[in-house]
Scaffold this active site. Structure first.
Site, PDB file in Angstrom:
ATOM      1  N   CYS A 140       0.689  -1.425   0.031  1.00 25.92           N
ATOM      2  CA  CYS A 140       0.002   0.048  -0.144  1.00 25.92           C
ATOM      3  C   CYS A 140       0.810   1.419  -0.066  1.00 25.92           C
ATOM      4  O   CYS A 140       1.513   1.669  -1.001  1.00 25.92           O
ATOM      5  CB  CYS A 140      -0.923  -0.048   1.221  1.00 25.92           C
ATOM      6  SG  CYS A 140      -2.394   0.982   1.126  1.00 25.92           S
ATOM      7  N   HIS A 161      -3.274  -5.610   1.104  1.00 23.59           N
ATOM      8  CA  HIS A 161      -2.778  -5.761   2.314  1.00 23.59           C
ATOM      9  C   HIS A 161      -2.781  -7.292   2.567  1.00 23.59           C
ATOM     10  O   HIS A 161      -3.751  -7.808   3.435  1.00 23.59           O
ATOM     11  CB  HIS A 161      -3.662  -4.967   3.491  1.00 23.59           C
ATOM     12  CG  HIS A 161      -3.273  -3.652   3.523  1.00 23.59           C
ATOM     13  ND1 HIS A 161      -2.218  -2.885   4.142  1.00 23.59           N
ATOM     14  CD2 HIS A 161      -3.946  -2.582   3.083  1.00 23.59           C
ATOM     15  CE1 HIS A 161      -2.227  -1.787   4.209  1.00 23.59           C
ATOM     16  NE2 HIS A 161      -3.383  -1.310   3.238  1.00 23.59           N
ATOM     17  N   GLU A 207      -1.031  -8.953   4.807  1.00 19.26           N
ATOM     18  CA  GLU A 207      -0.835  -9.044   6.272  1.00 19.26           C
ATOM     19  C   GLU A 207      -2.369  -9.132   6.952  1.00 19.26           C
ATOM     20  O   GLU A 207      -2.536  -9.516   8.169  1.00 19.26           O
ATOM     21  CB  GLU A 207      -0.130  -8.073   6.865  1.00 19.26           C
ATOM     22  CG  GLU A 207      -0.482  -6.644   7.156  1.00 19.26           C
ATOM     23  CD  GLU A 207      -0.471  -5.814   5.928  1.00 19.26           C
ATOM     24  OE1 GLU A 207      -1.014  -4.561   5.892  1.00 19.26           O
ATOM     25  OE2 GLU A 207      -0.268  -6.246   4.574  1.00 19.26           O
TER      26      GLU A 207
END
Length: 229
Positions: free
Chosen positions: A86, A203, A205
């Site tokens: 990002c 994202h 994660e």
């Protein structure tokens, strides 16, 4: 696999990446403040998501001038893998470590939702745990994720296999509503020419643990673990 997570003023996903790297690798990442001009040798460098320097000027533009980025550029040129997520992707384009730019979303609105991505190839150290053509679900959260490059540059990216992920629908089709930000050719992530630097807007994660509602993002970190351990 020893990783470093770079922390800028305004980073807000550094802890998320830290936790995911720790869970996947079993090794505590090094957290590196942006003012540092050097840090210990690591196998992987991660630029996390957030709003470095409040996204003043352009997203990632001020972070690209931080002390630590000179060291990261040097290590990247020596072949140390770098992952930008990002805002980290935006920083990598601002430093010239990745081609193209990230512009304001086409609808001029912040987008925060799950999207589907197609893995363009499993032949990279970031994607080896996936299958080529696999469709995964990953969250996005950004205001400036509209990837742009000139047509000639986009053709080169296609020819060299530098497109890592594309926005698709749940069955893998690149139809219009699957693209959350207007990115050229539905591009969600790109590599450098050696495929040792990856930037992506979604994202991984944030969807790398069953308690978060899914594990599709975990494959990226498992790929790195298998490749770098």
């Amino acid at each position: 696999m020893k990783a470093a997570v770079i922390v800028f003023p305004g980073s807000n996903c550094d802890r998320d990446v830290q936790v995911t790297l720790r869970q996947v690798s079993g090794v505590e990442p090094v957290m590196v403040w942006h003012k540092e001009s050097s840090f210990e040798n690591v196998d992987l460098i991660v630029l996390p998501g957030g709003f470095s320097y409040g996204d003043y000027l352009r997203s990632g533009a001020m972070a690209a001038k931080s002390n630590v980025m000179r060291e990261i550029a040097s290590r990247a040129s020596a072949g140390v893998p770098v992952l930008g997520i990002c805002n980290g992707f935006q920083v990598l384009t601002e430093t010239g470590l990745l081609p193209g730019v990230l512009m304001r979303n086409a609808d001029l609105k912040f987008v925060c939702r799950d999207v589907h991505l197609k893995v363009e190839s499993s032949q990279s150290l970031f994607t080896s745990a996936y299958e080529t053509g696999q469709v995964v679900r990953i969250p996005v959260a950004h205001h400036d994720g509209n990837y742009f490059a000139g047509d000639e540059e986009l053709d080169r990216l296609e020819d060299r296999g530098q497109i890592a992920f594309r926005y698709v629908d749940a069955v893998g089709e690149m139809e219009g509503s699957a693209n959350p930000n207007g990115s050229a050719r539905n591009i969600a992530g790109v590599y450098n020419e050696t495929k040792t630097v990856l930037g992506l807007m979604p994202h991984p994660e944030r969807l790398a643990d069953p308690q978060l509602g899914g594990t599709d993002g975990e494959g990226l970190f498992k790929s790195l673990l298998e490749s770098l351990s």
